[in-house]
Design an enzyme around this catalytic site. Structure first.
Site, PDB file in Angstrom:
ATOM      1  N   ARG A 185       0.832  -1.206   0.000  1.00  0.00           N
ATOM      2  CA  ARG A 185       0.000   0.000   0.000  1.00  0.00           C
ATOM      3  C   ARG A 185       0.872   1.265   0.000  1.00  0.00           C
ATOM      4  NH1 ARG A 185      -5.386   1.826   0.612  1.00  0.00           N
ATOM      5  NH2 ARG A 185      -6.132  -0.301   0.462  1.00  0.00           N
ATOM      6  N   GLU A 214      -9.760   5.928   7.182  1.00  0.00           N
ATOM      7  CA  GLU A 214      -8.323   6.186   7.188  1.00  0.00           C
ATOM      8  C   GLU A 214      -7.898   7.468   6.464  1.00  0.00           C
ATOM      9  OE1 GLU A 214      -8.001   2.110   5.623  1.00  0.00           O
ATOM     10  OE2 GLU A 214      -6.170   1.994   6.797  1.00  0.00           O
TER      11      GLU A 214
HETATM   12  N1  MTE Z   1     -12.351   5.426  14.482  1.00  0.00           N
HETATM   13  C1  MTE Z   1     -12.455   5.115  15.805  1.00  0.00           C
HETATM   14  N2  MTE Z   1     -13.190   5.913  16.591  1.00  0.00           N
HETATM   15  N3  MTE Z   1     -11.826   4.020  16.326  1.00  0.00           N
HETATM   16  C2  MTE Z   1     -11.037   3.189  15.551  1.00  0.00           C
HETATM   17  O1  MTE Z   1     -10.481   2.201  16.046  1.00  0.00           O
HETATM   18  N4  MTE Z   1     -10.130   2.740  13.301  1.00  0.00           N
HETATM   19  C3  MTE Z   1      -9.760   3.329  12.012  1.00  0.00           C
HETATM   20  C4  MTE Z   1     -10.951   4.060  11.389  1.00  0.00           C
HETATM   21  N5  MTE Z   1     -11.557   4.965  12.356  1.00  0.00           N
HETATM   22  C5  MTE Z   1     -10.903   3.499  14.159  1.00  0.00           C
HETATM   23  C6  MTE Z   1     -11.608   4.640  13.666  1.00  0.00           C
HETATM   24  C7  MTE Z   1      -9.267   2.354  11.054  1.00  0.00           C
HETATM   25  S1  MTE Z   1      -7.652   1.890  11.115  1.00  0.00           S
HETATM   26  C8  MTE Z   1     -10.070   1.843  10.068  1.00  0.00           C
HETATM   27  S2  MTE Z   1      -9.462   0.781   8.903  1.00  0.00           S
HETATM   28  C9  MTE Z   1     -11.493   2.187   9.986  1.00  0.00           C
HETATM   29  O2  MTE Z   1     -11.906   3.073  11.018  1.00  0.00           O
HETATM   30  C10 MTE Z   1     -12.307   0.908  10.064  1.00  0.00           C
HETATM   31  O3  MTE Z   1     -13.666   1.117  10.086  1.00  0.00           O
HETATM   32  P1  MTE Z   1     -14.536   1.423   8.776  1.00  0.00           P
HETATM   33  O4  MTE Z   1     -14.077   0.500   7.708  1.00  0.00           O
HETATM   34  O5  MTE Z   1     -15.903   1.145   9.215  1.00  0.00           O
HETATM   35  O6  MTE Z   1     -14.294   2.859   8.439  1.00  0.00           O
HETATM   36  C1  QUE Z   2      -5.350  -2.784   3.102  1.00  0.00           C
HETATM   37  C2  QUE Z   2      -5.570  -3.473   4.237  1.00  0.00           C
HETATM   38  C3  QUE Z   2      -5.264  -4.860   4.295  1.00  0.00           C
HETATM   39  C4  QUE Z   2      -4.733  -5.497   3.189  1.00  0.00           C
HETATM   40  C5  QUE Z   2      -4.501  -4.770   2.038  1.00  0.00           C
HETATM   41  C6  QUE Z   2      -4.822  -3.424   2.015  1.00  0.00           C
HETATM   42  C7  QUE Z   2      -5.502  -5.649   5.462  1.00  0.00           C
HETATM   43  C8  QUE Z   2      -5.208  -7.033   5.409  1.00  0.00           C
HETATM   44  C9  QUE Z   2      -4.660  -7.610   4.258  1.00  0.00           C
HETATM   45  C10 QUE Z   2      -4.357  -9.016   4.071  1.00  0.00           C
HETATM   46  C11 QUE Z   2      -3.554  -9.421   3.021  1.00  0.00           C
HETATM   47  C12 QUE Z   2      -3.288 -10.750   2.773  1.00  0.00           C
HETATM   48  C13 QUE Z   2      -3.839 -11.730   3.567  1.00  0.00           C
HETATM   49  C14 QUE Z   2      -4.669 -11.356   4.616  1.00  0.00           C
HETATM   50  C15 QUE Z   2      -4.919 -10.005   4.866  1.00  0.00           C
HETATM   51  O1  QUE Z   2      -4.422  -6.814   3.197  1.00  0.00           O
HETATM   52  O2  QUE Z   2      -5.977  -5.111   6.469  1.00  0.00           O
HETATM   53  O3  QUE Z   2      -5.225 -12.296   5.384  1.00  0.00           O
HETATM   54  O4  QUE Z   2      -3.596 -13.045   3.349  1.00  0.00           O
HETATM   55  O5  QUE Z   2      -5.472  -7.773   6.507  1.00  0.00           O
HETATM   56  O6  QUE Z   2      -4.649  -2.725   0.879  1.00  0.00           O
HETATM   57  O7  QUE Z   2      -6.072  -2.848   5.310  1.00  0.00           O
HETATM   58 MO1  MOS Z   3      -7.365  -0.056   9.597  1.00  0.00          MO
HETATM   59  S1  MOS Z   3      -5.298   0.143   9.675  1.00  0.00           S
HETATM   60  O1  MOS Z   3      -7.214  -0.788   8.011  1.00  0.00           O
HETATM   61  O2  MOS Z   3      -7.553  -1.354  10.655  1.00  0.00           O
END
Ligand code: MTE
Ligand code: QUE
Ligand code: MOS
Length: 797
Positions: free
Chosen positions: A316, A748
């Protein structure tokens, strides 16, 4: 294109579905579950050294402490390997440890006091071994995880050679702790015939279920994993919640007693991995206008001791090294290093923030080298019609970036403030005052897991005979509001108020084979699955309504079903077309020609009595994805979430402290399902990122042991750190029709806009130093800022 972008005025929004229980302290988290009779409290024995042989362990004295009941070691683990992508990690280490914090044993006791005394009595003999504690060391020893990968377009070597101007440099990026308020936790109840009921603070109930089952040697069918809500996850509970649950499960299995493990903040910070540190070198070619002609970057990340998600995170990062900018000749290479730190892991943005930090930093440097304003450099290089294909070959569709730059330039009064800051800094240099900086950066975040099979979700929708609805999906609520958003989607489909919808705890019993709630795709995937389930139920209800319209009321199921005095109504092919004639609104189901209507709850009751199913299971897969990982080409993302931010900072000339004076954010979130929740994600994500780029400094000792493992030594943003002026606005965009409800993922992307604070700090420093290019690491701590402002006063020793 993009010109004349319209703002989206604030929309009154429903509150988060847990807001009342949160503020009244009634929200239940894993460790709030009442203690059961005979329940054991678990604690962990872990390595204090980065790498060591485990010469001997002695638990006899610990087990003699009254109230200490049992110890679990590697010998008790049936399949002692796990790992999300590569299965390279032991659940419990046995002969050798590879990071400080690696767990070797679980102790179970009847009280916290007994546990504490027992842990103090555990005797372990370690033999320290040489460890790899830096990326440089890993590179020189070729200690890697996975192969080096490369994504390239054009001929970067030739194009660099032909570029009128060149610049090269290095960027060092440190990690960050997730600092969720609820630490990793699990409670496990042993059930009949070896079954285990696991309550876990996990973003990935399915993987937690699988890791528990394998560690305990039972089939997946005998483990149910439930995640009601998390007190924050931020990626830290995507993979790393699983072994925590396995520790408690192994104790429950061995003793036949309920077992709970809730880490202290200090243990949590020491044991769990962080955002991957990165070390990047680059070479950029450009012309005197500041147009980038070629860009070559080599990314190394610190993966820690085990693979975890680091290879996907690196991917990514490589896919985001272009960010919002078209670069004709580009090559980005990535290699994950294996070191002896805790295994680093997902953190909001995944690899994205590292790739974006790189290119945004390079653009600041190009501005210095060409003597132009950095905003003009960004606008010049921004993706636009004709220059809208990424280095991996995906077209940037529905591209609002040029308009976002234009609008925020105006809304933030960028030009006049630039003038003011220039004269302010002139005076600061003359009088020893505090320098100020201003910078406007962008984000273009790809939405979809780059691993195709993860882009699926499922949902179970159940209507009860009073017309109220339960919804279960694979999505985990961690504060982001995914439950509220999915509830809104379901409520809108059925024409019901939100109060009619109950989101149920996420459980592998109802939703199996789910993806982690990650990659910001929780609502996209699970909301779409729930919507599909709703549509199937609606088709049946609508077909029944059409039949009831032509049936005299005395013959309706509610009058006849109990006695069987009339035949049942048969639904035929009309199910497929019924929805074109029937609408669900205001708790009513009505023919669109207004010739007939009845209450939703009445229709539901007629349907039940007529033996029509009121439940449905929906499965959704994101269409049209086609990223080939081996070639590094193709459609990696369904769409992009885009935004821009302008930040102004002031640096304290004496202490190096950063004050963020003003932030203006503009984002395209499509049609928000819940405006308030989305703006909350924007401001929260931005400030969380500010911590990473300013004050959050992870400090380890020579044994690779994290010293900054509590809020007293690790400085996350507080209320005083919030920008003095903070404008977070959205733009109007109905064009993202590829996604459920034309919305865009928000979780994110706003975090990456924090980089405008970091580039503003760089702007201030470089302006203070006569516009020379001066490198700066992430985080730009006070120490680093002071050294950069007046290097002569801080000679490195
Ligand atoms: N917001 C809160 N309040 N708490 C969290 O743990 N996690 C973030 C984001 N916003 C998070 C958050 C992350 S890393 C992700 S990937 C997304 O929420 C996941 O939830 P969504 O896919 O429903 O947006
Ligand atoms: C973003 C993500 C994830 C990702 C790729 C993204 C992620 C994740 C995995 C992943 C990849 C290979 C695997 C698996 C998980 O890829 O959260 O089990 O075999 O878990 O672009 O957030
Ligand atoms: Mo969020 S880092 O994809 O849990």
């Amino acid at each position: 294109m993009g010109d004349g972008l319209k703002g989206l005025p604030p929309i009154a929004s429903d509150p988060h579905d847990s807001s009342f229980s949160h503020v009244t302290g009634r929200s239940e988290y894993v460790d709030d579950r009442p203690l059961l009779k005979r329940e054991l409290i678990c604690g962990l024995v872990y390595s204090p050294y980065a790498r060591a042989n485990l010469k001997s362990t002695d638990f006899t004295q610990a087990l003699q402490v009254p109230g200490v009941v049992e110890v679990v070691t590697a010998k008790d683990v049936v399949t002692n390997t796990w790992g999300t992508i590569f299965q390279d990690q032991p659940v419990l280490a046995s002969t050798e440890v590879h990071y400080a914090g690696e767990v070797i044993a679980v102790l179970g006791a009847e009280t916290p006091e007994a546990l504490r005394m027992g842990l103090a009595q555990v005797k372990v003999e370690w033999e320290k071994l040489p460890a790899i504690l830096s990326v440089d060391e890993a590179v020189s020893k070729k200690s890697f995880i996975g192969e080096e990968r490369s994504i390239a377009r054009g001929d970067v070597v030739e194009a660099l050679k032909n570029s009128p101007k060149r610049l090269s440099g290095c960027l060092k990026i440190q990690g960050a702790d997730h600092f969720y308020l609820e630490s990793q936790a699990a409670v496990v109840y042993p059930k009949e015939e070896g079954q285990l009921e696991v309550h876990s603070s996990t973003q990935h109930p399915t993987e937690t279920q699988h890791v528990v089952a394998k560690a305990c040697g039972v089939p997946f069918k005998d483990v149910v994993c439930i995640a009601k809500r998390l007190g924050g996850g931020f990626g830290g509970k995507e993979s790393q919640a699983a072994p925590i649950a396995a520790f408690a499960a192994l104790m429950a299995k061995k003793t036949g007693r309920p077992a709970r493990l809730a880490l202290s903040k200090d243990d949590d910070m020491v044991i769990t991995g962080k955002r991957n540190p990165f070390q990047i070198s680059y070479d950029v070619g450009f012309n005197s206008e500041g147009k980038i002609l070629a860009f070559d970057a080599k990314l190394f990340s610190d993966g820690g001791a085990y693979a975890d998600l680091s290879t996907s995170i690196m991917e990514r990062a490589m896919l985001h090294s272009d960010n919002a900018y078209f670069i004709p000749h580009m090559r980005v290479c990535g290699q994950v290093c294996r070191t002896n730190y805790h295994p680093h892991t997902a953190f909001r943005g995944f690899g994205g923030p590292k790739g974006v930090a790189l290119i945004e930093s390079v653009l600041e440097d190009v501005a210095r080298e060409t003597g132009k304003d950095a905003l003009d450099i960004r606008k010049l290089n921004c993706y636009k019609p004709g220059e809208d294909i990424t280095h991996y070959g995906q077209k940037v569709e529905n591209n609002l970036l040029p308009g976002l730059f234009e609008k925020l330039e105006t809304d933030s009064e960028y030009r006049s403030r630039r003038e003011e800051i220039n004269s302010w800094n002139q005076k600061a240099i003359e009088t020893g005052g505090n320098p100020r900086g201003l910078s406007l950066t962008a984000v273009k975040f790809g939405i979809s897991f780059t691993t195709r099979f993860l882009n699926q979700g499922n949902a179970l929708v159940i209507i009860h005979t009073d017309g109220s609805v339960q919804v279960s999906t694979g999505a985990v609520e961690m504060g982001q509001g995914v439950n509220s958003r999915i509830a809104s989607i379901v409520a809108e489909e059925f024409g019901l108020p939100l109060s009619s919808i109950r989101m149920m705890p996420t459980s592998t019993e109802k939703n199996a084979n789910t993806s982690p709630t990650a990659a910001s795709s929780g609502t996209d995937i699970n909301g779409a699955a729930a919507q599909k389930a709703c549509l199937e139920i609606k088709k049946r209800l609508a077909a029944l309504a059409l039949k009831l319209k032509d049936t005299s009321k005395e013959l309706w199921p509610s009058k006849t079903a109990g006695l069987g005095t009339a035949p049942e109504i048969e639904l035929g092919k009309e199910i497929e077309t019924s929805l074109t004639q029937v609408a669900f609104e205001n708790c009513q189901v009505m023919l669109r020609d207004k010739s007939f209507q009845l209450k939703f709850s009445d229709l539901v009751r007629e349907a039940y009595l007529n033996r029509i199913s009121l439940s449905e299971y929906g499965h959704y897969r994101i269409p049209d994805l086609g990223f080939d990982k081996l070639k590094g080409k193709g459609r990696a993302f369904l769409y992009y979430t885009q935004g821009v931010a302008a930040s102004e900072v002031e640096l304290d000339r004496d202490t190096g402290e950063v004050k963020v004076r003003r932030v203006d954010i503009l984002m395209d979130l499509g049609r928000p399902i819940n405006y308030g929740l989305d703006v909350g994600q924007v401001t929260g994500g931005f400030i969380q990122g500010m911590g990473w780029v300013t004050t959050e400094n992870l400090v380890y000792n020579q044994d690779g042991f994290l010293l900054s493992h509590s809020p007293s030594t690790y400085k996350i943003p507080s209320i005083q750190d919030t920008p003095r002026i903070f404008n977070a606005n959205l733009v109007h965009n109905e064009g993202n029709t590829v996604n459920v409800k034309s919305t865009k993922a928000v979780g994110e992307p706003p975090l990456l806009l924090c980089l405008s604070v970091w580039t503003a700090i760089r702007d201030a420093v470089m302006s203070y130093q006569g516009n020379k290019v001066i490198p700066m690491a992430i985080p730009a701590t006070s120490e680093r800022i002071l050294r950069a402002l007046t290097p002569e006063e801080f000679l490195e020793t």
